[in-house]
Design a protein around this motif. Structure first.
Motif, mmCIF file in Angstrom:
data_model
loop_
_atom_site.group_PDB
_atom_site.id
_atom_site.type_symbol
_atom_site.label_atom_id
_atom_site.label_comp_id
_atom_site.label_asym_id
_atom_site.label_seq_id
_atom_site.Cartn_x
_atom_site.Cartn_y
_atom_site.Cartn_z
ATOM 1 N N ILE A 263 -0.216 0.738 -0.397
ATOM 2 C CA ILE A 263 0.925 0.420 -1.256
ATOM 3 C C ILE A 263 1.991 -0.314 -0.455
ATOM 4 O O ILE A 263 2.147 -0.096 0.755
ATOM 5 C CB ILE A 263 1.511 1.725 -1.868
ATOM 6 C CG1 ILE A 263 2.553 1.422 -2.936
ATOM 7 C CG2 ILE A 263 2.087 2.611 -0.778
ATOM 8 C CD1 ILE A 263 3.049 2.661 -3.686
ATOM 9 N N ASP A 264 2.716 -1.199 -1.127
ATOM 10 C CA ASP A 264 3.914 -1.827 -0.563
ATOM 11 C C ASP A 264 5.110 -1.007 -1.040
ATOM 12 O O ASP A 264 5.293 -0.809 -2.249
ATOM 13 C CB ASP A 264 4.065 -3.276 -1.042
ATOM 14 C CG ASP A 264 2.887 -4.150 -0.641
ATOM 15 O OD1 ASP A 264 2.178 -3.785 0.315
ATOM 16 O OD2 ASP A 264 2.672 -5.179 -1.308
ATOM 17 N N TRP A 265 5.929 -0.540 -0.089
ATOM 18 C CA TRP A 265 7.061 0.314 -0.491
ATOM 19 C C TRP A 265 8.152 0.263 0.549
ATOM 20 O O TRP A 265 7.882 0.236 1.757
ATOM 21 C CB TRP A 265 6.579 1.757 -0.682
ATOM 22 C CG TRP A 265 7.661 2.706 -1.089
ATOM 23 C CD1 TRP A 265 8.244 2.814 -2.335
ATOM 24 C CD2 TRP A 265 8.318 3.672 -0.259
ATOM 25 N NE1 TRP A 265 9.210 3.786 -2.318
ATOM 26 C CE2 TRP A 265 9.285 4.338 -1.060
ATOM 27 C CE3 TRP A 265 8.184 4.046 1.073
ATOM 28 C CZ2 TRP A 265 10.095 5.346 -0.564
ATOM 29 C CZ3 TRP A 265 9.000 5.041 1.577
ATOM 30 C CH2 TRP A 265 9.942 5.688 0.754
ATOM 31 N N ASP A 266 9.383 0.203 0.082
ATOM 32 C CA ASP A 266 10.570 0.249 0.931
ATOM 33 C C ASP A 266 10.543 -0.826 2.020
ATOM 34 O O ASP A 266 10.858 -0.559 3.183
ATOM 35 C CB ASP A 266 10.714 1.641 1.552
ATOM 36 C CG ASP A 266 12.121 1.897 2.092
ATOM 37 O OD1 ASP A 266 13.052 1.202 1.656
ATOM 38 O OD2 ASP A 266 12.271 2.788 2.953
ATOM 39 N N GLY A 267 10.170 -2.033 1.625
ATOM 40 C CA GLY A 267 10.208 -3.163 2.543
ATOM 41 C C GLY A 267 9.048 -3.271 3.510
ATOM 42 O O GLY A 267 9.045 -4.158 4.370
ATOM 43 N N VAL A 268 8.066 -2.382 3.402
ATOM 44 C CA VAL A 268 6.904 -2.422 4.291
ATOM 45 C C VAL A 268 5.651 -2.693 3.460
ATOM 46 O O VAL A 268 5.380 -1.990 2.481
ATOM 47 C CB VAL A 268 6.733 -1.095 5.062
ATOM 48 C CG1 VAL A 268 5.511 -1.172 5.971
ATOM 49 C CG2 VAL A 268 7.986 -0.800 5.880
ATOM 50 N N GLU A 269 4.904 -3.709 3.833
ATOM 51 C CA GLU A 269 3.685 -4.053 3.108
ATOM 52 C C GLU A 269 2.485 -3.280 3.665
ATOM 53 O O GLU A 269 2.447 -2.904 4.832
ATOM 54 C CB GLU A 269 3.422 -5.554 3.223
ATOM 55 C CG GLU A 269 4.485 -6.434 2.564
ATOM 56 C CD GLU A 269 4.149 -7.908 2.671
ATOM 57 O OE1 GLU A 269 3.190 -8.253 3.396
ATOM 58 O OE2 GLU A 269 4.853 -8.710 2.025
ATOM 59 N N ASN A 270 1.541 -3.068 2.807
ATOM 60 C CA ASN A 270 0.251 -2.471 3.184
ATOM 61 C C ASN A 270 0.389 -1.127 3.896
ATOM 62 O O ASN A 270 -0.253 -0.872 4.919
ATOM 63 C CB ASN A 270 -0.547 -3.445 4.057
ATOM 64 C CG ASN A 270 -0.860 -4.736 3.335
ATOM 65 O OD1 ASN A 270 -1.175 -4.730 2.142
ATOM 66 N ND2 ASN A 270 -0.762 -5.847 4.042
ATOM 67 N N ARG A 271 1.245 -0.290 3.371
ATOM 68 C CA ARG A 271 1.320 1.065 3.914
ATOM 69 C C ARG A 271 0.011 1.802 3.627
ATOM 70 O O ARG A 271 -0.617 1.598 2.585
ATOM 71 C CB ARG A 271 2.472 1.843 3.275
ATOM 72 C CG ARG A 271 3.857 1.429 3.733
ATOM 73 C CD ARG A 271 4.898 2.318 3.070
ATOM 74 N NE ARG A 271 6.255 1.986 3.433
ATOM 75 C CZ ARG A 271 6.917 2.545 4.442
ATOM 76 N NH1 ARG A 271 6.326 3.447 5.215
ATOM 77 N NH2 ARG A 271 8.175 2.215 4.692
ATOM 78 N N LEU A 272 -0.385 2.654 4.550
ATOM 79 C CA LEU A 272 -1.560 3.507 4.373
ATOM 80 C C LEU A 272 -1.065 4.948 4.320
ATOM 81 O O LEU A 272 -0.862 5.585 5.346
ATOM 82 C CB LEU A 272 -2.553 3.314 5.530
ATOM 83 C CG LEU A 272 -3.173 1.931 5.672
ATOM 84 C CD1 LEU A 272 -4.028 1.859 6.935
ATOM 85 C CD2 LEU A 272 -4.023 1.597 4.457
ATOM 86 N N LEU A 273 -0.868 5.450 3.111
ATOM 87 C CA LEU A 273 -0.225 6.743 2.935
ATOM 88 C C LEU A 273 -1.258 7.851 2.738
ATOM 89 O O LEU A 273 -2.181 7.727 1.930
ATOM 90 C CB LEU A 273 0.724 6.706 1.736
ATOM 91 C CG LEU A 273 1.871 5.696 1.838
ATOM 92 C CD1 LEU A 273 2.798 5.829 0.633
ATOM 93 C CD2 LEU A 273 2.654 5.871 3.133
ATOM 94 N N VAL A 274 -1.074 8.936 3.496
ATOM 95 C CA VAL A 274 -1.967 10.079 3.406
ATOM 96 C C VAL A 274 -1.145 11.337 3.119
ATOM 97 O O VAL A 274 0.089 11.327 3.104
ATOM 98 C CB VAL A 274 -2.799 10.274 4.697
ATOM 99 C CG1 VAL A 274 -3.715 9.083 4.929
ATOM 100 C CG2 VAL A 274 -1.892 10.513 5.905
#
Length: 344
Positions: A194-205
């Motif tokens: 997901i892109d969120w809070d100004g950061v692209e391609n986050r990998l959230l777990v």
């Protein structure tokens, strides 16, 4: 009245246990959970519960009561955590189940076509979250919620705060995506990209990577709110709901531990880190705020599985029974707590 904080820890299907406590609080108070607390903090299954309780209906009241939110485990458990069939497929539906199982087993070698190196495809859990949350945004939460996750790209914790979403529309994700992020337990589901809070391609777990028991996160959030209102730091009350601890009968012998595969060993170490953090935060808060800390936890013993993905009817019923047992054992405490929450 102090700042009232509810925290719910992670544990997959074991979220049934805190659900029974939430049902009891609603029954004792005659009010929805969102009227009893100022902020709710959740990790993994606890994050899903917090979001569900704060989801608005068409009339501005909670869309779901505590019992309804907990129904996700009975209504969608086998879809979220599909199990292998006991025989060769006899129908198209059986064939789909068989293929899902084969893909899950292939995750051991890193080539599950649906989830990469994850055990389960995210399709089932995403369908469930889409059904429960639809197009509802985090900013629409009825009270402040804080949901934990961890970004593998930036190597940092992520806190989805509904208050931040109110202040900045660019950081206002859909609730279903927040639920998916906090529930992406390593080895079980793939990360959320997901892109969120100004950061692209986050990998959230799964937020359990750093806060399986988010009670300390909840306390810090409560202190921030207390200071903004001109209250003292000790004007914060934290109610922490656990999802069960494994009994001694479920502990490992030395021989069992050293004979485990690398994948199973990784799961064991991850679980140990989660449980150790949860116990530490429990001890710290008990010392730090004393009577303002209300912890509800139960030993599973051999009554129910500690596995987060055991959604068999037998285990679901056992977890429900344990939750009701905890309510019965702590009914006096729950009654006193309810009076404090409503200001009596």
């Amino acid at each position: 009245m102090p700042i009232r904080v509810l925290t719910i820890e992670g544990g997959g299907v074991r979220g049934i246990i805190p659900t029974r406590l939430l049902i009891a609080l609603e029954s004792l108070s005659g009010r929805p959970i969102v009227e009893l607390f100022d902020v709710m903090v959740g990790t993994s299954t606890g994050g899903m519960l917090a979001l569900g309780l704060a989801t608005p209906g068409d009339d501005g009241t909670p869309r779901y009561a505590a019992k309804t939110v907990g129904d996700i485990y009975t209504s969608h458990g086998s879809e979220i955590f599909p199990k292998p069939p006991t025989a060769l497929p006899r129908s198209l539906a059986d064939a789909r189940d068989w293929w899902a199982s084969a893909s899950s087993n292939a995750a051991i070698f890193g080539y599950n076509p649906d989830g990469g190196n994850a055990r389960y495809s995210p399709d089932g859990i995403e369908r469930a979250f889409d059904l429960y949350f639809g197009e509802t945004h985090l900013s629409q939460a009825l009270i402040d919620v804080v949901i934990t996750s961890y970004d593998l790209q930036t190597k940092s914790p992520v806190l989805f705060r509904s208050s931040d979403s109110h202040a900045n529309g660019d950081t206002d994700p859909l609730m279903r995506d927040v639920a998916r992020a906090t529930s992406a337990a390593p080895t079980y589901f793939p990360p959320l990209l997901i892109d969120w809070d100004g950061v692209e391609n986050r990998l959230l777990v799964d937020g359990g990577v750093f806060a399986k028991n988010p009670a300390m996160v909840g306390y810090i959030e409560g202190v921030h709110r207390a200071r903004r209102r001109g209250l003292a730091d000790n004007d914060v009350m934290v109610v922490s709901l656990g999802t069960g601890v494994p009994g001694r009968s479920q502990s490992l012998s030395y021989k069992e531990f050293v004979s485990r595969s690398w994948l199973k060993l990784a799961e064991d170490v991850f679980r140990a880190a989660e449980d150790g953090q949860a116990a530490l935060h429990d001890e710290v808060l008990s010392t730090l705020i004393g009577d303002h800390y209300w912890r509800f936890q139960i030993d599973l013993k051999n009554a129910a599985s500690y596995a987060m993905d055991d959604v068999s009817a037998e285990n679901v019923n056992a977890l429900r029974h344990l939750g009701d047992q905890l309510v019965g054992e702590r009914l006096d405490d729950l009654t006193r707590l309810t009076r404090k929450l409503i200001g009596d």
